[in-house]
Design an enzyme around this catalytic site. Sequence first.
Site, PDB file in Angstrom:
ATOM      1  N   THR A  80      -0.079  -1.241 -18.089  1.00  0.00           N
ATOM      2  CA  THR A  80       1.177  -1.013 -18.826  1.00  0.00           C
ATOM      3  C   THR A  80       2.011  -0.341 -18.074  1.00  0.00           C
ATOM      4  OG1 THR A  80       1.605   0.102 -21.145  1.00  0.00           O
ATOM      5  CG2 THR A  80      -0.024   1.369 -19.641  1.00  0.00           C
TER       6      THR A  80
ATOM      7  N   TYR B 204      11.175 -11.719 -14.233  1.00  0.00           N
ATOM      8  CA  TYR B 204      10.210 -10.996 -13.803  1.00  0.00           C
ATOM      9  C   TYR B 204       8.527 -11.274 -14.446  1.00  0.00           C
ATOM     10  CZ  TYR B 204       6.941  -6.965 -12.278  1.00  0.00           C
ATOM     11  OH  TYR B 204       5.890  -6.257 -11.959  1.00  0.00           O
TER      12      TYR B 204
ATOM     13  N   HIS C   9       0.761  -1.236  -0.042  1.00  0.00           N
ATOM     14  CA  HIS C   9       0.078   0.051  -0.079  1.00  0.00           C
ATOM     15  C   HIS C   9       0.921   1.220  -0.106  1.00  0.00           C
ATOM     16  CE1 HIS C   9       1.155  -0.174   4.252  1.00  0.00           C
ATOM     17  NE2 HIS C   9       0.568   1.212   4.433  1.00  0.00           N
TER      18      HIS C   9
END
Length: 357
Positions: free
Chosen positions: A165, A137, A12
């Site tokens: 994106t 990744y 967060h």
Amino acid sequence: MEKQSKIYVAGHRGLVGSAIWKQLSDKGYTNLVGRSHAELDLMDGVAVREFFDREQPEYVVLAAAHVGGIMANLKYRADFIYKNLQIQQNVIGESFRHDVKKLLFLGSTCIYPREAPQPIAEDALLTSPLEYTNEPYALAKIAGLKMCESFNLQYGTNYIAVMPTNLYGPNDNFHLERSHVLPAMVRKMHLAHMLMSGDTDGLRKDLNRRPVEGIDGTASETAITEILAKYGIGTDSLTLWGTGTPLREFLWSEDMADACVYCIENISFSDLRGTSPEVRNCHINIGTGKEITIRALAEMVKGTVGYRGEIRWDSSKPDGTMRKLTDPGKLHSLGWHHRMEIEDGVPALYRWYLGNQ
């Protein structure tokens, strides 16, 4: 989802998670739960389970991830696959064990093949090889979305995977080694502008806020000049990686957050699975469907910052994927569109950066 429903936002404080937290709060959700990395290490399976045991969240947003730009992805390949797999395994697994009503998994459009047809629709996934520079990744994020899809199919859960994106916006990462292209470019241009203008106080203030490899504003002028030169920042020029020719799509983080909350509130797995017996590619692209060259982006940042030096391009460094434009048609058909255009977003990002020195 009720306004008082307990919602855990993992990550967060990052670019993605903080934007989603703010969007939820602005919409009146009052029972938000977050933990910093110091408070909860999401790679620690025991700690994650104990957290879920205590908090019993009803909804989960998995925005926590180990992320970085092309330099970091090349240098820390093991970290990018191992850490992200661990985080996803722990949070998705505990969400299942604790009967979370809905989970939103945040991935990235780097999951798509290097040579995918443009613009890239969701069904391009796993059709050809990935871009080498961020393959670890990307593989971790593919595993995460497939985990969500597989839990949904086997156990009837309602886990939604979204693939934003390239993001930029408030609370972005401006670390010169680990940041993505746009925040890195903004900071480099800012530092180059101050160096060229002889603004020593401004330069030291910036480095005090965000030291570079241990060099902060208290360092000697020589040490500061040398560390900036290492990152291509000279007294009258700025060197950027690659040729400047790749095309990239950029999405304002608060638009991304709006799309994510829209998905949590309005979209279920049943809306995405289709009628084929082979269910796949149920994830959702989040993007603008618009692109700009890295060179044009650099000129836009240069004008915003007011930098008057020369921009040079180091073609010995990798460009990464030459083009990566998403097809946001699925999300458009589900009722959501972006608002912030890049021409307005770059100045907004720079204003945020200056206000958080």
